[in-house]
Design a protein around this motif. Structure first.
Motif, PDB file in Angstrom:
ATOM      1  N   THR A 132     -16.378  -2.928  99.374  1.00 52.57           N
ATOM      2  CA  THR A 132     -15.740  -3.009  98.052  1.00 52.57           C
ATOM      3  C   THR A 132     -16.146  -4.277  97.302  1.00 52.57           C
ATOM      4  N   LYS A 133     -16.750  -5.239  98.002  1.00 51.20           N
ATOM      5  CA  LYS A 133     -17.209  -6.482  97.372  1.00 51.20           C
ATOM      6  C   LYS A 133     -18.734  -6.498  97.219  1.00 51.20           C
ATOM      7  N   PHE A 134     -19.325  -5.310  97.183  1.00 44.96           N
ATOM      8  CA  PHE A 134     -20.778  -5.182  97.057  1.00 44.96           C
ATOM      9  C   PHE A 134     -21.104  -4.635  95.673  1.00 44.96           C
ATOM     10  N   GLY A 135     -22.152  -5.164  95.046  1.00 42.33           N
ATOM     11  CA  GLY A 135     -22.616  -4.554  93.814  1.00 42.33           C
ATOM     12  C   GLY A 135     -22.606  -5.454  92.599  1.00 42.33           C
ATOM     13  N   TRP A 136     -22.851  -4.848  91.472  1.00 37.85           N
ATOM     14  CA  TRP A 136     -23.098  -5.538  90.200  1.00 37.85           C
ATOM     15  C   TRP A 136     -22.013  -6.545  89.840  1.00 37.85           C
ATOM     16  N   ASP A 137     -20.760  -6.218  90.098  1.00 36.20           N
ATOM     17  CA  ASP A 137     -19.644  -7.068  89.660  1.00 36.20           C
ATOM     18  C   ASP A 137     -19.286  -8.158  90.659  1.00 36.20           C
ATOM     19  N   HIS A 138     -20.098  -8.336  91.699  1.00 33.89           N
ATOM     20  CA  HIS A 138     -19.701  -9.272  92.760  1.00 33.89           C
ATOM     21  C   HIS A 138     -20.795 -10.286  93.081  1.00 33.89           C
ATOM     22  N   PHE A 139     -21.532 -10.707  92.073  1.00 32.06           N
ATOM     23  CA  PHE A 139     -22.538 -11.743  92.264  1.00 32.06           C
ATOM     24  C   PHE A 139     -21.866 -13.112  92.152  1.00 32.06           C
ATOM     25  N   ASP A 140     -21.156 -13.472  93.204  1.00 32.46           N
ATOM     26  CA  ASP A 140     -20.483 -14.761  93.246  1.00 32.46           C
ATOM     27  C   ASP A 140     -20.817 -15.436  94.566  1.00 32.46           C
TER      28      ASP A 140
END
Length: 704
Positions: free
Chosen positions: A218-226
């Motif tokens: 759920t923390k993988f993908g476009w919205d999780h580049f942190d």
């Protein structure tokens, strides 16, 4: 009135209310006095292959058919394919309604063909509607078969993504470091690779760090580049990274395609039944399904390895690489379909027959036979699944006329006895088989009966599931009906208005709240029990009946104490063994065994045919009960084939003053048609122990 569709749908609604959580009190009225219809029949279900007195099997099948209810929307509207399963829980990372797999597609088609042929009347789909749906799925299959994004050489990728309304290949499961470096350059690519690993999006494989598994959450993908990936959060970098990690691939798996192909053949067989054979729509469907099978020929030919005499496990069509692994020396090793006691035994045999591929693909499947002691003291020697899983021994359904083969019938009946005995002993309302375990979202093949498992790893023994009860019912209907009756209070907790949940975790005393199409369909098809008839009909229609008979051709009686064999014994040089042969048998004595063995070597140039026979080993001696392994070694091949799994029987020579006998039923299989040696060895438990044994007979007799 009973044929009116509106009545059927209304009855279906009542069926879900009744059959979703049916009580013992209601069950007692299922077969009403005076020939009155049972509640299952009143609800619009007709199962002509299930005896009227088997009310629990009928109720379970009716409940499983709820899965096809229109309000459950288990079929993708665009393709007509069934979704992978019921559960769609994004918060837990569960998306079973977002994709499908080939096995489930084939099973769903088979159910529709059974409905169309009048073998599974239900309140949800009329016979005509089933044909329409089958036509829809067939159209999709033919389209996808020629789409290079979804298939290769006529074989489909194992999973199809349905989330967007279009069929797409699955997302890649791995990424290569060289591709990252090619996009970002050496220095930045190296730093990015380390950042992706630190973030947990990739897990590097092998010692060379050149390839990694992609880990989605759920923390993988476009919205999780942190975090570690903050330096790469600009849109251009994000797009390039996601293009690498979310590449669509075509993974051609032999087993999944073979499952689909054999289901398609059985669907054709169902459509050849007299009730529907001349229906114009059925005629056209059979033609199209044959075209689908014909177009698979090149793909299967490329998955056959003539050097190994086996099918490759699969091929990554995107990379152009066969499935396998990197060994300790960094060499790529390909994997093969190599074990007989597995769910793909029947489908692999079908593929070899249908496409004219060498029967060596079946002949070279090794197997193990292991003993199981029942609660009443009987010892059953059964074909041992590698993982101990019931579906590996029984398959998703019995589809290759096994029950008309005496040796297979006995072996399968004994395996069902083992499953029932183990489940009854440990109060399991189902059989142990690959499934969801009840531990979060864990799906595992490590669920099985330990006693009959080949793998040395621990088994999960508290997560019985329902789906293999279908195939078991095809083997021993009365025994499975009794098992269902005895466990109905627990089983009824699994029944819902969308069919049964996966199973029951007995440690937690909780229903396992997962449901997959493959398992639900397997339960339906197994309870219907039509697969073998439909496969035989299909093969006969292709003039392949004789080839099927050849696969199961039993051998003749073989006496390994006759002039057909020589016998000798050996041990380590430091442990001399005394032997002699006379009219009473072959005598072996040793004061202290090391690696003692006794070999019976066939003198005939082509060996002896033990297929489908009962091996009887007679003996007497003063030695206490001792475990032995009986190996059945085939004639050497030319050129030699390395890496084949040896065929072995695990048993015990029990202490007996007057002598004893071990009887082992052998499967009818080409792998036993040319046996050169029968070798008895004594396991590590025997090291250092004395032996005084006389083998008084070794005979193999065909079963009838």
């Amino acid at each position: 009135m009973r044929n009116d569709p509106s009545w059927m749908r209304a009855a279906g609604r009542r069926a879900r209310l009744v059959l979703g959580g049916i009580s013992l009190a209601v069950l007692s009225t299922f077969t009403a006095a005076g020939g009155e219809p049972s509640p299952v029949e009143e609800a619009g279900f007709r199962f002509p292959t299930i005896p009227a007195e088997h009310k629990h099997a009928s109720a379970l099948l009716a409940n499983a058919m709820n899965y096809l209810g229109p309000e459950n929307r288990i079929m993708d509207s665009e393709s007509g394919y069934p979704f992978e399963g019921w559960n769609q829980e994004p918060a837990r990372g569960i998306y079973l309604r977002s994709f499908t797999q080939l096995t489930a597609i084939g099973q769903g088609m088979e159910i529709l063909a059974n409905i169309a042929a009048g073998l599974c009347d239900n309140p949800y789909l009329s016979r005509e509607e089933a044909l329409t749906r089958l036509s829809h799925q067939t159209k999709s299959l033919l389209q996808d078969q020629v789409d290079p994004r979804l298939s290769s050489d006529g074989l489909l990728g194992n999973f199809l993504d349905l989330a967007t309304g279009k069929r797409l290949g699955p997302l890649t499961s791995d990424v290569e470091k060289r591709k990252v470096v090619a996009v970002f350059g050496a220095q930045k690519g190296e730093a990015l690779w380390k950042a992706l690993a630190a973030k947990g999006w990739i897990v590097p494989r092998h010692g060379d760090d050149g390839e990694a598994a992609v880990q989605r959450s759920t923390k993988f993908g476009w919205d999780h580049f942190d975090g570690e990936l903050t330096p790469y959060r600009d849109n251009d970098s994000k797009q390039k990274i996601m293009d690498l990690l979310d590449q669509r691939v075509v993974m051609v798996v032999f087993v999944d395609n073979a499952n689909l192909s054999s289901s398609v053949a059985r669907s054709i067989g169902a459509l050849l039944r007299p009730a529907i054979k001349d229906n114009p729509e059925a005629v056209e469907l059979r033609r199209k399904l044959e075209c689908f099978l014909d177009a698979q020929r090149d793909g299967y030919a490329k998955l056959y390895d003539p050097a190994a005499g086996q099918f490759y496990f699969g091929r990554d069509a995107t990379k152009g690489r066969l499935f396998g692994w990197t060994d300790l020396q960094g060499k790529w090793v390909t994997g093969h379909v190599d074990y007989l006691v597995n769910e793909f035994r029947g489908p692999a045999t079908f593929v070899a027959l249908r496409f004219g591929l060498p029967i060596d693909a079946v002949k070279n499947l090794g197997f193990k036979i292991k003993p199981y002691k029942t609660s009443d003291g009987r010892v059953l020697h059964v074909l041992a699944p590698w993982e101990g899983s019931a579906f590996q021994a029984l398959g998703f359904e019995l589809a290759l006329t096994e029950m008309s083969r005496p040796s297979w019938r006995k072996l399968l009946e004994d395996f069902v006895d083992v499953e029932i005995d183990y489940s009854t002993r440990y109060k399991l309302p189902g059989f142990l088989s690959e499934s969801y375990s009840g531990q979060g979202a864990q799906y595992t093949g490590s669920i099985g009966v330990p006693d009959v498992t080949v793998s040395p790893n621990p088994r999960i023994t508290d997560a019985p599931s329902l789906y293999t009860l279908g195939a078991a019912y095809s083997v021993a209907p009365a025994k499975v009906e009794d098992f269902l009756a005895a466990n109905w209070p627990a089983i009824s907790r699994l029944l819902t208005d969308h069919g049964p949940w996966e199973g029951f975790n007995t440690t937690r005393q909780e229903v396992i709240l997962f449901q997959t199409s493959a398992h639900t369909f397997s339960l339906i098809l197994g309870l219907l029990g039509t697969a073998s008839d439909h496969m035989k009909t299909y093969l006969d229609s292709k003039n392949l009946g004789a080839q099927l008979e050849a696969v199961f051709q039993p051998g003749s009686e073989v006496d390994m104490f006759s002039d057909r064999a020589a016998v000798f014994a050996w041990d380590d040089k430091s442990n001399p063994v005394q032997t002699r042969r006379d009219a009473s048998g072959f005598h072996v004595a040793s004061p202290s065994m090391a690696n003692l063995g006794i070999a019976f070597v066939a003198t005939e140039p082509k060996g002896v045919n033990l297929s489908g026979g009962t091996l009887a080993l007679r003996y007497r001696g003063e030695t206490k009960s001792i475990p032995v392994v009986v190996a059945l070694k085939p004639m050497p091949s030319e050129p030699p084939r390395a890496g084949l799994i040896p065929t072995e029987i695990y048993t015990t020579l029990a202490a007996s003053e007057g002598g004893g006998e071990v009887q082992i039923v052998l499967p009818a299989t080409p792998g036993l048609s040319q046996i050169k040696e029968v070798v008895v060895t004594f396991g590590p438990e025997s090291k250092g122990k004395p032996l005084d044994l006389t083998i008084t007979g070794l005979k193999i007799t065909p079963r009838s």
